[in-house]
Design a protein around this motif. Structure first.
Motif, mmCIF file in Angstrom:
data_model
loop_
_atom_site.group_PDB
_atom_site.id
_atom_site.type_symbol
_atom_site.label_atom_id
_atom_site.label_comp_id
_atom_site.label_asym_id
_atom_site.label_seq_id
_atom_site.Cartn_x
_atom_site.Cartn_y
_atom_site.Cartn_z
ATOM 1 N N GLU A 14 0.817 -1.215 0.000
ATOM 2 C CA GLU A 14 0.000 0.000 0.000
ATOM 3 C C GLU A 14 0.854 1.268 0.000
ATOM 4 N N GLU A 15 1.995 1.240 0.666
ATOM 5 C CA GLU A 15 2.889 2.409 0.691
ATOM 6 C C GLU A 15 3.386 2.741 -0.714
ATOM 7 N N THR A 16 3.792 1.728 -1.462
ATOM 8 C CA THR A 16 4.229 1.938 -2.843
ATOM 9 C C THR A 16 3.066 2.449 -3.681
ATOM 10 N N ALA A 17 1.885 1.889 -3.470
ATOM 11 C CA ALA A 17 0.697 2.332 -4.197
ATOM 12 C C ALA A 17 0.443 3.812 -3.954
ATOM 13 N N ALA A 18 0.507 4.237 -2.706
ATOM 14 C CA ALA A 18 0.254 5.639 -2.377
ATOM 15 C C ALA A 18 1.309 6.553 -2.992
ATOM 16 N N ARG A 19 2.567 6.140 -2.954
ATOM 17 C CA ARG A 19 3.653 6.955 -3.512
ATOM 18 C C ARG A 19 3.477 7.138 -5.013
ATOM 19 N N ILE A 20 3.216 6.045 -5.724
ATOM 20 C CA ILE A 20 3.026 6.122 -7.168
ATOM 21 C C ILE A 20 1.744 6.875 -7.495
ATOM 22 N N GLY A 21 0.657 6.536 -6.818
ATOM 23 C CA GLY A 21 -0.625 7.185 -7.081
ATOM 24 C C GLY A 21 -0.561 8.689 -6.888
ATOM 25 N N ARG A 22 -0.007 9.118 -5.779
ATOM 26 C CA ARG A 22 0.099 10.551 -5.500
ATOM 27 C C ARG A 22 0.944 11.240 -6.572
ATOM 28 N N THR A 23 2.057 10.639 -6.948
ATOM 29 C CA THR A 23 2.956 11.253 -7.926
ATOM 30 C C THR A 23 2.285 11.434 -9.277
ATOM 31 N N VAL A 24 1.622 10.396 -9.774
ATOM 32 C CA VAL A 24 1.045 10.509 -11.118
ATOM 33 C C VAL A 24 -0.150 11.454 -11.159
ATOM 34 N N VAL A 25 -0.861 11.607 -10.040
ATOM 35 C CA VAL A 25 -1.943 12.598 -9.995
ATOM 36 C C VAL A 25 -1.342 14.004 -9.886
ATOM 37 N N GLU A 26 -0.333 14.185 -9.037
ATOM 38 C CA GLU A 26 0.324 15.490 -8.927
ATOM 39 C C GLU A 26 0.876 15.961 -10.273
ATOM 40 N N GLU A 27 1.382 15.013 -11.063
ATOM 41 C CA GLU A 27 1.975 15.344 -12.363
ATOM 42 C C GLU A 27 0.943 15.371 -13.497
ATOM 43 N N HIS A 28 -0.330 15.243 -13.163
ATOM 44 C CA HIS A 28 -1.441 15.277 -14.132
ATOM 45 C C HIS A 28 -1.318 14.203 -15.218
ATOM 46 N N LEU A 29 -0.741 13.074 -14.860
ATOM 47 C CA LEU A 29 -0.687 11.931 -15.772
ATOM 48 C C LEU A 29 -1.930 11.070 -15.618
#
Length: 107
Positions: A14-29
């Protein structure tokens, strides 16, 4: 038919999921990422049947943003061969689909 995609990505936790999820939303991907914290996966890897607990990311994006999203997930992902698949969204609530499009336009 829309240009929206649902992207399915498995990660080790879940930690990896949150890190990746947050990053790709922040970057508008991706306009939105949902995390399913606990799934159980069975698969063949290096000639052996594997069984692992994983987490699942469900990202909403567009065909135009998918390649950039895929590349970024690969950069952030700990697996050497991550599961990243995209499924077309055939239909949906028009205002939501427009929001997905607007949130993933090239910044």
């Amino acid at each position: 038919m829309t240009d929206a995609l649902l992207v399915y990505v498995t990660v080790p936790d879940e930690e990896t999921a949150a890190r990746i999820g947050r990053t790709v939303v922040e970057e508008h991907l991706a306009a939105c990422v949902n995390i399913v914290p606990a799934i159980r996966s069975f698969y063949w890897w290096e000639g052996r049947l594997q069984e692992d607990g994983e987490s699942l990311l469900l990202a909403k994006t567009t065909r135009q943003a998918f390649e950039r999203l895929r590349q970024r997930i690969v950069e952030l992902h700990p697996y050497s061969v991550p599961c990243i698949t995209a499924m077309p969204i055939q239909d949906g609530h028009p205002p939501y689909l427009e929001w997905v499009r607007s949130e993933t336009q090239q910044q």
